[in-house]
Design an enzyme around this catalytic site. Structure first.
Site, PDB file in Angstrom:
ATOM      1  N   SER A  65       0.785  -1.244   0.000  1.00  0.00           N
ATOM      2  CA  SER A  65       0.000   0.000   0.000  1.00  0.00           C
ATOM      3  C   SER A  65       0.820   1.299   0.000  1.00  0.00           C
ATOM      4  O   SER A  65       0.497   2.214  -0.764  1.00  0.00           O
ATOM      5  CB  SER A  65      -0.971   0.010   1.173  1.00  0.00           C
ATOM      6  N   ASN A 102       8.386  -7.236  11.260  1.00  0.00           N
ATOM      7  CA  ASN A 102       7.403  -6.161  11.064  1.00  0.00           C
ATOM      8  C   ASN A 102       6.092  -6.527  11.793  1.00  0.00           C
ATOM      9  O   ASN A 102       5.998  -7.622  12.355  1.00  0.00           O
ATOM     10  CB  ASN A 102       7.200  -5.963   9.554  1.00  0.00           C
ATOM     11  N   CYS A 128       3.069  -7.661  11.094  1.00  0.00           N
ATOM     12  CA  CYS A 128       2.274  -8.898  10.901  1.00  0.00           C
ATOM     13  C   CYS A 128       3.134 -10.146  10.891  1.00  0.00           C
ATOM     14  O   CYS A 128       2.634 -11.260  10.672  1.00  0.00           O
ATOM     15  CB  CYS A 128       1.434  -8.760   9.643  1.00  0.00           C
ATOM     16  N   GLY A 129       4.444 -10.007  11.128  1.00  0.00           N
ATOM     17  CA  GLY A 129       5.297 -11.165  11.382  1.00  0.00           C
ATOM     18  C   GLY A 129       5.974 -11.772  10.172  1.00  0.00           C
ATOM     19  O   GLY A 129       6.786 -12.691  10.314  1.00  0.00           O
ATOM     20  N   GLU A 130       5.667 -11.270   8.980  1.00  0.00           N
ATOM     21  CA  GLU A 130       6.196 -11.934   7.781  1.00  0.00           C
ATOM     22  C   GLU A 130       7.588 -11.462   7.377  1.00  0.00           C
ATOM     23  O   GLU A 130       8.204 -12.067   6.501  1.00  0.00           O
ATOM     24  CB  GLU A 130       5.217 -11.773   6.607  1.00  0.00           C
ATOM     25  N   PRO A 172       0.238 -10.416   4.383  1.00  0.00           N
ATOM     26  CA  PRO A 172      -1.200 -10.669   4.580  1.00  0.00           C
ATOM     27  C   PRO A 172      -2.070 -10.156   3.429  1.00  0.00           C
ATOM     28  O   PRO A 172      -3.151 -10.672   3.205  1.00  0.00           O
ATOM     29  CB  PRO A 172      -1.522  -9.907   5.869  1.00  0.00           C
ATOM     30  N   THR A 173      -1.617  -9.123   2.726  1.00  0.00           N
ATOM     31  CA  THR A 173      -2.352  -8.484   1.611  1.00  0.00           C
ATOM     32  C   THR A 173      -3.766  -8.040   2.016  1.00  0.00           C
ATOM     33  O   THR A 173      -4.712  -8.213   1.238  1.00  0.00           O
ATOM     34  CB  THR A 173      -2.432  -9.377   0.340  1.00  0.00           C
ATOM     35  N   THR A 183      -5.234  -5.061   2.252  1.00  0.00           N
ATOM     36  CA  THR A 183      -5.893  -4.157   1.297  1.00  0.00           C
ATOM     37  C   THR A 183      -5.686  -4.617  -0.142  1.00  0.00           C
ATOM     38  O   THR A 183      -6.595  -4.536  -0.965  1.00  0.00           O
ATOM     39  CB  THR A 183      -5.344  -2.720   1.461  1.00  0.00           C
TER      40      THR A 183
END
Ligand code: UDP
Length: 570
Positions: free
Chosen positions: A72, A269, A271-273, A418-419, A421
């Site tokens: 984003s 970050n 969200c962990g990825e 997670p994508t 958006t």
């Protein structure tokens, strides 16, 4: 190039440049040209005769076809004065007032620009230890996390999107028990995801039933011992209650640290990825797998040729982003350009399986995950090598774990985001998650309720002459197709939702993607409300056994405010 109505609606609502009255000053088409032109411009730095216009056309088509979308912040900020294009940052938190409040300020600047920040609080001295300069008593990591949280809350108002944080504490920090329960009151520390940093020594002690040492980060002295199984149970209990903390395996993050000479990776970050070094930033991008299917007489198959082309163009795109990015701090600019990490991943994986007629929770599903991700990993690395021939390897290549092989432009190439958006823009299932629900109710303004149905299911039912509003209402009420009599068995088996997929299959799928991913995989293991603590513990153990870098669980209904609800007709 036609842009889907869905994409247009989301972009218009969230991402167009607006004037001081809130009116958009660009169209969706202009947004994609703005991003494509700004990112393509980096080519001119490497090739004197670069055809920037044709690269811009390639990037424009890559995005408007929804074959690939960058994270984003790139869509929001490319070609604009702010120019901050990364979603992921990790900032160090050192054990002094100056450093703690510097980190808060830096995080605020990052949040303002749409990025998310991760921190390890493990270096802060324990609650109750001495403060030399004042003779007072230290308040400990959790009290400072509350200050970070409050600052994030304040910045929310003016920023481009909600600031998100990851907070990590090592399992051997003396304050670990307080950390494990610090979000059990679900109104506390709401702008953080939290994870406990587990070590191999700790996991071995869980296995043997023994104790492990707690270490004061300031003095490096052993301050006590805890029983590993009791701590593991406390983590499980808290996660069962509220979904937090998650766990990350610190030694695994560091085993895959491509540049160990730069120090330890201690956080990811939000969200962990994306594990990162202190002050490192990373930009992500995701390929829409649904657009890489080919229809044949036998059904849908993976279009490998098209996928290869998209992977190459996406790596080129993301490497260019590093060049044109305007980093929020000089130190982030410097550190990020030493490793040049990028994170290319996929979205729409579950939808792809629906088209192919493969259940998510099956060996065939797991095998397709490996097929797809192996290709992204292999071709992604090849393209990074090709870029290195022209642009040079990442500056730390000679001291990296890759030093004896072919030079690479990027120290990491792949990440599964997670994508949140992006998948809405692309109109596909998010990341590598199963479909959450096939039909749900949407409240519209005049208090009428609309049933929204998954298009792939709708088409499938219509093809068999089975589609009806009554059937969809039943699916909404039951939450899954599993117990709806009017749905034939073969459709039920394929159209599984997150709650039909047993936790074990969630973990197996995460592990399959992790096998071919340089960074990590964003994944939530969903549990029904009736799940037991032992089932949660089993998933944590399995994530460890199967080589995941961490995991997050969520038990349905365990938090008051839940974004997505199943089986609820409002
Ligand atoms: N992120 C953030 N705030 C948000 C959503 C995301 O800071 O509200 C960051 C965070 O680092 C997350 C990453 O962006 O891990 C990727 O999230 P996602 O793929 O959902 O973002 P998208 O590009 O789809 O907006």
């Amino acid at each position: 190039m036609p842009i889907s109505e869905n994409a247009r609606a989301v972009l218009e609502r969230r991402y167009l440049i607006r004037d001081e009255h809130g009116e958009p000053v660009e169209t969706v088409d202009e947004l994609f040209h703005r991003v494509a032109d700004a990112v393509a411009a980096a080519d001119a730095r490497f090739y004197p005769k670069a055809d920037v216009a044709s690269t811009a056309k390639l990037f424009y088509e890559l995005m408007t076809s929804l074959d690939f979308l960058p994270n984003s912040p790139t869509l929001m900020n490319a070609g604009r004065p702010l120019g901050q294009l990364s979603a992921c940052f990790v900032l160090p938190v050192e054990d002094s007032m100056e450093h703690i409040f510097d980190a808060i300020k830096n995080a605020a600047l990052i949040h303002k620009s749409g990025g998310g920040t991760g921190f390890s609080f493990s270096r802060l001295r324990a609650k109750g230890s001495t403060v030399n300069s004042t003779g007072g008593v230290a308040s400990g990591p959790i009290s400072f996390m509350k200050v970070f949280n409050a600052a994030t809350e304040a910045v929310k108002q003016g920023g481009t999107r909600r600031g998100a944080n990851m907070g990590i504490l090592r399992v051997d920090h003396p304050d670990i028990m307080d950390f494990i329960t610090c979000k059990n009151d679900t109104k506390e520390i709401t702008n953080f995801n939290i994870s406990v940093g587990l070590t191999e020594a700790f996991m071995a002690a869980v296995e043997s039933g023994g104790s492990y040492d707690l270490v004061d980060p300031a003095s490096k002295k052993i301050t006590g011992q805890l029983n590993a199984r009791a701590v593991f149970e406390a983590i499980v209990n808290s996660a069962w209650q509220t979904g937090e903390p998650g766990i990350i395996f610190l030694d695994r993050l560091n085993r895959d640290n491509p540049c160990p000479g730069q120090g330890e990776i201690e956080s990811t970050n939000p969200c962990g990825e994306q594990p990162l070094l202190p002050y490192e930033a990373c930009n992500l991008g995701s390929i829409n797998l649904v657009n890489h299917l080919r229809q044949t007489a036998e059904g849908y198959t993976l279009d490998r040729g098209k996928l290869e082309k998209t992977i190459r163009a996406a790596v080129h795109f993301l490497d260019n982003v590093i060049e044109v990015n305007q980093y929020p701090l000089p130190e982030i600019d410097r550190v990020t350009k030493l490793t040049r990490k990028i994170g290319l991943g996929v979205m729409g994986f579950a939808d792809m399986l629906l088209y192919m007629g493969i259940p998510y929770n099956s060996d065939a599903g797991v095998s397709m995950a490996k097929t797809v991700m192996e290709l992204v990993q292999t071709i992604g690395h090849q393209e990074s090598q090709r870029l290195a021939e022209i642009r040079g390897a990442f500056p730390l290549f000679a001291e990296s774990v890759y030093r004896d092989g072919t030079p690479l432009r990027n120290a990491t190439v792949t990440t599964i985001a997670p994508t949140g958006t992006l998948s809405i823009i692309a109109g596909v299932s998010s990341g590598v998650e199963p479909v959450f629900a096939y039909a749900y109710i949407r409240n519209v303004m005049d208090n009428t309720h609309l049933i929204e149905t998954n298009q792939i299911l709708k088409d499938k039912l219509a093809e068999r002459g089975l589609f009806s509003d009554a059937l969809m209402r039943e699916i909404v009420e039951k939450g899954t197709l599993a117990h709806v009599p009017g749905v034939p068995e073969d459709i039920r088996r394929i159209f599984v939702c997150a709650h039909d997929v047993s936790p074990i299959w969630h973990v197996k799928m995460q592990a399959a993607f992790q096998e071919y991913t340089d960074n990590a995989v964003s994944k939530t293991v969903n549990f029904p409300n009736s799940a037991t603590r032992e089932e949660v513990a089993e998933v944590y153990r399995l994530a460890y056994e199967l080589g995941c870098k961490g995991t997050t669980i969520y038990r349905d209904g365990s938090r008051d405010e839940q974004v997505l609800n199943i089986g609820k007709v409002n």
